[in-house]
Design an enzyme around this catalytic site. Sequence first.
Site, short mmCIF file in Angstrom:
data_model
loop_
_atom_site.label_atom_id
_atom_site.label_comp_id
_atom_site.label_asym_id
_atom_site.label_seq_id
_atom_site.Cartn_x
_atom_site.Cartn_y
_atom_site.Cartn_z
N CYS B 14 0.84 -1.20 0.00
CA CYS B 14 0.00 0.00 0.00
C CYS B 14 0.87 1.25 0.00
O CYS B 14 0.70 2.16 0.78
CB CYS B 14 -0.96 -0.02 1.19
N GLY B 15 1.85 1.25 -0.91
CA GLY B 15 2.71 2.42 -1.08
C GLY B 15 2.11 3.34 -2.13
O GLY B 15 0.90 3.52 -2.20
N GLU B 194 15.15 8.47 -7.79
CA GLU B 194 15.20 8.06 -6.39
C GLU B 194 16.54 8.43 -5.77
O GLU B 194 17.50 8.75 -6.48
CB GLU B 194 15.00 6.54 -6.30
N LYS B 209 12.27 -4.68 -18.05
CA LYS B 209 11.13 -4.43 -18.94
C LYS B 209 11.40 -4.97 -20.34
O LYS B 209 10.49 -5.49 -21.01
CB LYS B 209 10.84 -2.93 -18.98
#
Lengths: 436, 436
Positions: B14-15, B194, B209
Site C-alpha cells: 500500500c505504497g 530516487e 522491462k
Amino acid sequence: MSSTRSVRLALLGCGTVGSEVVRLLHEQAADLTARIGAPLELAGIAVRRLGRERGDLPVDPSLFTTDALSLIKRDDVDVVIEVVGGIEPARSWLIESLRAGKSVVTANKALLAEDGGTLHAAAAEGGADLYYEASVAGAIPLLRPLRESLHGDRVTQVTGIVNGTTNFILSSMAATGAGFDEALEEATELGYAEADPTADVEGFDAAAKAAILASLAFHTRVTAADVFREGMTGVTAGDMASAKEMGCTIKLLCIAQRGSGVEGDTVSVRVHPAMIPLSHPLAGVGDAFNAVFVEAEAAGPLMFYGRGAGGRPTASAVLGDIVAAARNKLTGTRAPSESNYASLAVRPIGESMTRYHISLDVAERPGVLATVAGVFAQHEVSIATVRQSGREDDAKLVIVTHSAPDAALAATVEALSRLDIVRSIASVLRVEGGAG
Amino acid sequence: MSSTRSVRLALLGCGTVGSEVVRLLHEQAADLTARIGAPLELAGIAVRRLGRERGDLPVDPSLFTTDALSLIKRDDVDVVIEVVGGIEPARSWLIESLRAGKSVVTANKALLAEDGGTLHAAAAEGGADLYYEASVAGAIPLLRPLRESLHGDRVTQVTGIVNGTTNFILSSMAATGAGFDEALEEATELGYAEADPTADVEGFDAAAKAAILASLAFHTRVTAADVFREGMTGVTAGDMASAKEMGCTIKLLCIAQRGSGVEGDTVSVRVHPAMIPLSHPLAGVGDAFNAVFVEAEAAGPLMFYGRGAGGRPTASAVLGDIVAAARNKLTGTRAPSESNYASLAVRPIGESMTRYHISLDVAERPGVLATVAGVFAQHEVSIATVRQSGREDDAKLVIVTHSAPDAALAATVEALSRLDIVRSIASVLRVEGGAG
C-alpha cells in the site's frame, strides 16, 4: 469443440484487405496454430463475381463462391470475417452469423457506426463474439485497449487523426505550401485518395470512426448521426500559412469529449479541421499515418500511432481478432460484450468549448478594429490575438479567440459577416489542443 | 461464482501505487461494478507495518494486516494484487496464490523478468490468470496489445523508452546543455529520480522491462540475464552536442530484435544509450514519458506513448487488469496463457548490427586520419562520416560508422585505444533508428 479439429473461417470479401487476410493466414499458418492451439482453415470465400484473377492467392480456387449466405449458414463455419464494407448486404449477413452463434470479425466502420447496436444485440442473442479492431485506425491496436485495458479508468477525451487520406493531403499542404486541390491531386496519383474522395475529405469516414471510438471510450452508444461533421475541403494554403505563423499546423481531427451538463454527464463528438500547436503529439503525425490521443483521469495522456489504412496493415488487425475469436471458440469463452451502461446524452456542437481562428477581409479605415472587437464582446467571446496586415482596400484581420462555446463563436462569425466593414470572411477554423 | 456476489481482492502493498489502487477502487466503484457485472470488494490489504498514517485512504482501517500469507490463503479472496515489488517474498506469495487458483495482477517487473516462467507455470497449474500490464511502461496499454492484438502478425523489432527517470535526465540534457550530474540532481529534486538512482541510470529497470517485452513480442522466454545492459551515466554534454550536430538526440533505449542465425531464428535484447535521428518518432518523447515503437511485418510501425511511472498512471494499468481478472472469474473463463512456443535462442550482443559514434582525442599530425581509418578497414567496418576539430595538441576526431556487427565495432574501438596517436577515447555511443 475439440482442440484437435481446426477452427473454420468464412471470409466475406476478397479485395485489398481480404486478399491480404488470405495471404497472412497462409504465411503465418504455423505461428497461428501454435498461438491458438489449433489450425485455422478457410471454409470458403464469398466474392461478388467468380473468375476475377486471383491466381496469386495461396488458396484452393474451389473455395470461392458468390453465395455468401449459404457459406455463413454452413454448420462447419466457426468464425465469419467481413471485409466487404457498406451497410447491406453486410448487415444481414453479420446478423445471421451472430444469431447462429458464429463469431464475427469485421472491418466495417460504416455499419458499426450506423447500426452497431443491432450487431451487438445479435451477438448477445447468439452468444457470439463481435470483434472490429480493423474498423478504426487500421493496424493500430486501439479498440482492444479501449475495450479492456482502460476499463479501470475514466476516459475524458479522445482526439484522433483517423483518416489517412486527409492527413496525407494536410501534411503535404503543410510541407509544400500547396493548396487543397493540388495536394488532393498528388494524393490521388499516389493512391492515397480514391477517385471519389468525398467520404474522406468531407469527414464521413472519420465521423464513423469517431462514433465507434466514443462508444467504446465512454461506455455509451454513439452513432454516426450523433457526430458533428465538417470536411476539410475549405482549408486553404493561406490557412496553413497562418497556422505556421501561430506555431501550429492543421489536422482533420475527431474529438470525443465527456462532459457534464445540468442533466448529468454528456458526450460530444465532432469531426472538423483544426489548428493544433506543433508541440502537440498529434502535430508530428505525418503522411498517411493515423494516431489517437487518449486522455484518462488516472492514466493521463496516451497516444497510439501507426498505419491507419492499406490492405496489409488492416489485415494485421483482422488477424489479431481472428486469433482472439478462434481461441474463445476453442475454450468456449467469450469476449467482453458491449458496454453501454453509461447511456450519455449527446451534447450539441454549440455547447462544445473551442477556439476560433477567423480571417476577415476588411475595409481599412479608422475604427474597424473597435467595431469588430465590439462584436466579439457582445457575444461574450474573448479575443486572444489580433493580427492586421495589408492596407487600404486590401486589409486583413486575423483574430484568434480564447475558449468559448461553439454557438457563441458561430454567432460572432455570423454577426461579423453582416458588418459593412467586413468585405468577406476568408476562413474560420477551430483551434484545439492548447491552453484556452 | 454467482454474479450477485462481489469479486474479492487481496491487495499486497500500500505504497505509492497501492494507495492509488485503493483510491481508484473507491472513486470508480459504480463504473467498475457496471463494467464487471459485480462489485469489487477489498478483502484485505497487506502492509509491512501497521500504524503508518493512512487516514486519507477511503478504506476500513481494519482491512490492514501484516500477515500477507494468511490473507492470500483466505477462501473468499478471488484476485491477488501485488504492488510490493522485489523478488521475495513477492514470488512465494504469488506462486501460492496462483496454485490456489487465485488470479494475480502484479506490477512486479523484476520478478517477471527474473522468474516469469515459474509464475506462468503456477498460473497454469492453478488455472488462474496472471496479468502484469503495469510492469512495463506504467499506464500505457502495451502488454495486452502485444499479448493479443498482434497475435495475427509477426513482430520483428521492439524499440522502447521504458524508463522515465533516464528519459527525464536525457531530455533535460538535450534541452539545457547540462551534464549528467547536473541533470540527475534536477531529476532528484523534482522527484523523478530516487535517492539511489542505480536501477534507473544503470539500465537495470529498463533491462527487466526489455525481457518482458521481448518474451511477449516474440513468443519466447527471455529473462533479465539474457539482456545486454549498459547504463547512461557516461553520456556527456559533449555527446549530446555532437548528437545535435548530427540531427540526433540521445535516448536510453531497449531494443529487442528478431533475427535469424545459422541455427534458426534468434532474438537479441539490449539496453543502452543511443543516438537516434530527431525524425524518429521516439526522439520527440520528452520529460519522463515512455514510448514503445513496435515494428511488425504486416502492421508496419506502431507506437504506444504515455506515462511510464507514477502512482496514479500505474494504478490505472493495475485496475484495467483487475477488471479483466474479475470478469474472467465471474464468467469462469481465462486469459490467454503464456505463449512461449517459439523458444528462440538469444543472440549475443556481438552479433547485433548497429552503428558506433566514436569520439577520439588525437595527436594532430600528418597521417593521423589515415592510420585511424586503417584500423576501421582492418575490422571491415565502414566509416559513414568523419569530423575533425581543434588543432595541434587538442585535436578531436568524431567518427560515425555504417552498420556492422557490434563485435567488430567493439574490436575496432579496442584497437584504436592501443594506437599511440590516440590520446584517449572520449566516448563511444551506438547510433540507432536510421539507415545503416
